[in-house]
Design a protein around this motif. Structure first.
Motif, PDB file in Angstrom:
ATOM      1  N   ARG A  14       0.817  -1.198   0.000  1.00 56.22           N
ATOM      2  CA  ARG A  14       0.000   0.000   0.000  1.00 56.22           C
ATOM      3  C   ARG A  14       0.865   1.268   0.000  1.00 56.22           C
ATOM      4  O   ARG A  14       0.562   2.243  -0.686  1.00 56.22           O
ATOM      5  N   GLU A  15       1.944   1.255   0.791  1.00 53.72           N
ATOM      6  CA  GLU A  15       2.779   2.451   0.917  1.00 53.72           C
ATOM      7  C   GLU A  15       3.783   2.578  -0.216  1.00 53.72           C
ATOM      8  O   GLU A  15       4.245   3.679  -0.523  1.00 53.72           O
ATOM      9  N   GLY A  16       4.140   1.440  -0.838  1.00 52.42           N
ATOM     10  CA  GLY A  16       5.115   1.474  -1.916  1.00 52.42           C
ATOM     11  C   GLY A  16       6.524   1.753  -1.442  1.00 52.42           C
ATOM     12  O   GLY A  16       7.392   2.127  -2.238  1.00 52.42           O
ATOM     13  N   SER A  17       6.772   1.535  -0.158  1.00 52.01           N
ATOM     14  CA  SER A  17       8.077   1.869   0.416  1.00 52.01           C
ATOM     15  C   SER A  17       8.264   1.128   1.732  1.00 52.01           C
ATOM     16  O   SER A  17       7.348   1.060   2.560  1.00 52.01           O
ATOM     17  N   ILE A  18       9.470   0.582   1.932  1.00 50.61           N
ATOM     18  CA  ILE A  18       9.801  -0.069   3.200  1.00 50.61           C
ATOM     19  C   ILE A  18       9.776   0.958   4.330  1.00 50.61           C
ATOM     20  O   ILE A  18       9.237   0.702   5.412  1.00 50.61           O
ATOM     21  N   THR A  19      10.348   2.117   4.072  1.00 49.74           N
ATOM     22  CA  THR A  19      10.431   3.161   5.098  1.00 49.74           C
ATOM     23  C   THR A  19       9.044   3.618   5.548  1.00 49.74           C
ATOM     24  O   THR A  19       8.749   3.715   6.744  1.00 49.74           O
ATOM     25  N   LYS A  20       8.169   3.916   4.574  1.00 51.06           N
ATOM     26  CA  LYS A  20       6.818   4.380   4.910  1.00 51.06           C
ATOM     27  C   LYS A  20       6.014   3.286   5.602  1.00 51.06           C
ATOM     28  O   LYS A  20       5.223   3.562   6.508  1.00 51.06           O
ATOM     29  N   ALA A  21       6.191   2.032   5.169  1.00 52.99           N
ATOM     30  CA  ALA A  21       5.486   0.922   5.810  1.00 52.99           C
ATOM     31  C   ALA A  21       5.937   0.763   7.258  1.00 52.99           C
ATOM     32  O   ALA A  21       5.124   0.520   8.154  1.00 52.99           O
ATOM     33  N   GLN A  23       7.073   3.090   9.195  1.00 53.45           N
ATOM     34  CA  GLN A  23       6.492   4.197   9.960  1.00 53.45           C
ATOM     35  C   GLN A  23       5.021   3.941  10.259  1.00 53.45           C
ATOM     36  O   GLN A  23       4.547   4.196  11.371  1.00 53.45           O
ATOM     37  N   ALA A  24       4.291   3.433   9.259  1.00 52.92           N
ATOM     38  CA  ALA A  24       2.855   3.169   9.448  1.00 52.92           C
ATOM     39  C   ALA A  24       2.620   2.083  10.484  1.00 52.92           C
ATOM     40  O   ALA A  24       1.654   2.137  11.249  1.00 52.92           O
ATOM     41  N   LEU A  25       3.493   1.081  10.506  1.00 53.24           N
ATOM     42  CA  LEU A  25       3.341  -0.045  11.430  1.00 53.24           C
ATOM     43  C   LEU A  25       4.028   0.191  12.768  1.00 53.24           C
ATOM     44  O   LEU A  25       3.879  -0.620  13.684  1.00 53.24           O
ATOM     45  N   ASN A  26       4.821   1.284  12.849  1.00 49.45           N
ATOM     46  CA  ASN A  26       5.631   1.563  14.034  1.00 49.45           C
ATOM     47  C   ASN A  26       6.651   0.442  14.269  1.00 49.45           C
ATOM     48  O   ASN A  26       6.880   0.036  15.411  1.00 49.45           O
ATOM     49  N   TYR A  27       7.246  -0.035  13.181  1.00 55.57           N
ATOM     50  CA  TYR A  27       8.297  -1.043  13.231  1.00 55.57           C
ATOM     51  C   TYR A  27       9.621  -0.392  12.850  1.00 55.57           C
ATOM     52  O   TYR A  27       9.653   0.657  12.200  1.00 55.57           O
ATOM     53  N   VAL A  28      10.722  -1.046  13.215  1.00 55.89           N
ATOM     54  CA  VAL A  28      12.020  -0.616  12.693  1.00 55.89           C
ATOM     55  C   VAL A  28      12.121  -1.090  11.247  1.00 55.89           C
ATOM     56  O   VAL A  28      11.565  -2.132  10.872  1.00 55.89           O
ATOM     57  N   GLN A  29      12.824  -0.343  10.425  1.00 56.55           N
ATOM     58  CA  GLN A  29      12.876  -0.623   8.990  1.00 56.55           C
ATOM     59  C   GLN A  29      13.472  -1.992   8.698  1.00 56.55           C
ATOM     60  O   GLN A  29      13.000  -2.714   7.808  1.00 56.55           O
ATOM     61  N   SER A  30      14.490  -2.377   9.449  1.00 53.21           N
ATOM     62  CA  SER A  30      15.141  -3.672   9.208  1.00 53.21           C
ATOM     63  C   SER A  30      14.189  -4.834   9.462  1.00 53.21           C
ATOM     64  O   SER A  30      14.257  -5.872   8.792  1.00 53.21           O
ATOM     65  N   ASN A  31      13.284  -4.655  10.408  1.00 52.91           N
ATOM     66  CA  ASN A  31      12.311  -5.706  10.711  1.00 52.91           C
ATOM     67  C   ASN A  31      11.378  -5.914   9.521  1.00 52.91           C
ATOM     68  O   ASN A  31      11.071  -7.054   9.142  1.00 52.91           O
ATOM     69  N   THR A  51      12.920  -0.749  -6.894  1.00 50.45           N
ATOM     70  CA  THR A  51      13.278   0.294  -7.849  1.00 50.45           C
ATOM     71  C   THR A  51      13.690   1.562  -7.113  1.00 50.45           C
ATOM     72  O   THR A  51      13.510   1.677  -5.891  1.00 50.45           O
ATOM     73  N   ASN A  52      14.231   2.524  -7.865  1.00 49.90           N
ATOM     74  CA  ASN A  52      14.611   3.806  -7.273  1.00 49.90           C
ATOM     75  C   ASN A  52      13.392   4.584  -6.783  1.00 49.90           C
ATOM     76  O   ASN A  52      13.507   5.484  -5.961  1.00 49.90           O
ATOM     77  N   ARG A  53      12.238   4.229  -7.313  1.00 44.16           N
ATOM     78  CA  ARG A  53      11.005   4.914  -6.931  1.00 44.16           C
ATOM     79  C   ARG A  53      10.201   4.149  -5.886  1.00 44.16           C
ATOM     80  O   ARG A  53       9.060   4.500  -5.601  1.00 44.16           O
ATOM     81  N   GLY A  54      10.777   3.088  -5.354  1.00 45.67           N
ATOM     82  CA  GLY A  54      10.092   2.349  -4.306  1.00 45.67           C
ATOM     83  C   GLY A  54       9.843   0.900  -4.663  1.00 45.67           C
ATOM     84  O   GLY A  54      10.436   0.352  -5.599  1.00 45.67           O
ATOM     85  N   MET A  55       8.945   0.285  -3.915  1.00 45.87           N
ATOM     86  CA  MET A  55       8.630  -1.136  -4.065  1.00 45.87           C
ATOM     87  C   MET A  55       7.387  -1.289  -4.945  1.00 45.87           C
ATOM     88  O   MET A  55       6.331  -0.751  -4.638  1.00 45.87           O
ATOM     89  N   LYS A  56       7.541  -2.029  -6.052  1.00 46.35           N
ATOM     90  CA  LYS A  56       6.441  -2.274  -6.978  1.00 46.35           C
ATOM     91  C   LYS A  56       6.096  -3.755  -6.970  1.00 46.35           C
ATOM     92  O   LYS A  56       6.988  -4.608  -7.031  1.00 46.35           O
ATOM     93  N   LEU A  57       4.812  -4.060  -6.902  1.00 44.83           N
ATOM     94  CA  LEU A  57       4.374  -5.448  -6.842  1.00 44.83           C
ATOM     95  C   LEU A  57       4.655  -6.188  -8.140  1.00 44.83           C
ATOM     96  O   LEU A  57       4.430  -5.661  -9.234  1.00 44.83           O
ATOM     97  N   THR A  58       5.144  -7.425  -8.023  1.00 43.03           N
ATOM     98  CA  THR A  58       5.220  -8.317  -9.171  1.00 43.03           C
ATOM     99  C   THR A  58       3.843  -8.932  -9.394  1.00 43.03           C
ATOM    100  O   THR A  58       2.908  -8.693  -8.627  1.00 43.03           O
TER     101      THR A  58
END
Length: 284
Positions: A14-21, A23-31, A51-58
């Motif tokens: 949904r967020e298209g990004s590990i970092t944003k996800a 933050q939304a889940l209140n998790y550390v990025q590595s987790n 990708t450079n623009r984020g995470m895109k679903l296969t």
């Protein structure tokens, strides 16, 4: 595969990004990164393109997201069915068009909250397409949108009827003259915009400048300042028109009527809070 993994996967999709996800889940990025890698390893398939623009679903990721939405929805509804069964309480997530939220819903939601104070109401605004997608993806319980709609997974009923009018600063110009001015609308998902484009074609106006705004107040401010004109429900401009800040003109009959529907998924679990909201709305 655990439900926690699916929630992490859903958030990244949904967020298209590990970092944003994270933050939304209140998790550390590595987790979040590790959970996605473990899920891909377990399923033996790649779920995202990095990708450079984020995470895109296969293609596999898109298939899994459909199931994840349904599974997580059912888990949440199973919890609601036990916790909020007897008396209306718990979360009720609604969406609405900007004008509907501003004009029709304040008194409706205030009356409902007064009668059922233990229901946790939330409301977001957006255009019809965006709200419908959130309902389909189980992100909203229901939404007020323009209709009619044709979708096999959606239940709908009429909530409000409106008359669409052309709004301008006070002046003596004709409808056709006003339509040559810049048109002020919400984003490209605004259904009034498509109607205006058809009207321009019918009036023989081939070109016009369209300006986009993010809020009803900004559009009304632009109209009253003479920046341009807009197509809006008559109820949304009543107070400004009565003060003489703006004026409205009736549109040709084929363009006037707009129906606002309340929509929800056919497979939606009817919590007591949701059912009483529908009943309360229909009585009103």
């Amino acid at each position: 595969m655990e439900s926690g993994d699916l929630r992490v996967f859903q958030a990244v999709a949904r967020e298209g990004s590990i970092t944003k996800a994270a933050q939304a889940l209140n998790y550390v990025q590595s987790n979040v990164t590790n959970r996605i890698q473990q899920l891909e390893s377990q399923l033996e398939t790649q779920l995202f393109y990095r990708t450079n623009r984020g995470m895109k679903l296969t293609a596999s990721g898109k298939n899994l997201l459909d199931y994840a939405d349904k599974i997580l929805y059912l888990l949440d509804e199973a919890e609601k069915s036990t916790r909020f069964a007897e008396y209306p309480k718990g979360p009720l997530r609604l969406g609405a068009l900007e004008t509907t939220a501003a004009i029709h819903l304040p008194h409706l939601m205030a009356g409902y909250h007064k009668k059922f104070p233990e229901v946790n109401l939330s409301l977001i605004t957006g255009d019809t397409h965006a709200l419908l997608q959130k309902v389909l993806h189980y992100e909203l319980d229901g939404a007020f949108v323009y209709g009619p709609l044709a979708h096999p997974d959606i239940e709908q009923f009429a909530a409000f009827e409106e008359e669409l009018v052309l709004v301008s600063e006070p002046c003596d110009s004709s409808l056709k003259e006003l339509l040559t001015r810049p048109l002020l609308f919400f984003s490209t998902g605004c259904s009034h915009r498509a109607r205006a484009e058809r009207l321009l074609l019918e009036e023989g106006i081939n070109k016009n400048n369209i300006m986009e705004f993010g809020a009803l107040e900004a559009i009304l401010g632009g109209v009253s300042a003479g920046l341009g004109v807009s197509l809006l429900p008559k109820s949304s401009i009543a107070s400004l028109e009565s003060r003489g800040d703006i004026c409205s003109r009736r549109l040709p009959e084929a363009y006037r009527e707009i129906n606002i529907l309340f929509v929800y998924r056919r497979d939606f679990f009817m919590t007591n809070a949701f059912q009483t909201f529908i009943d309360f709305m229909k009585v009103k």
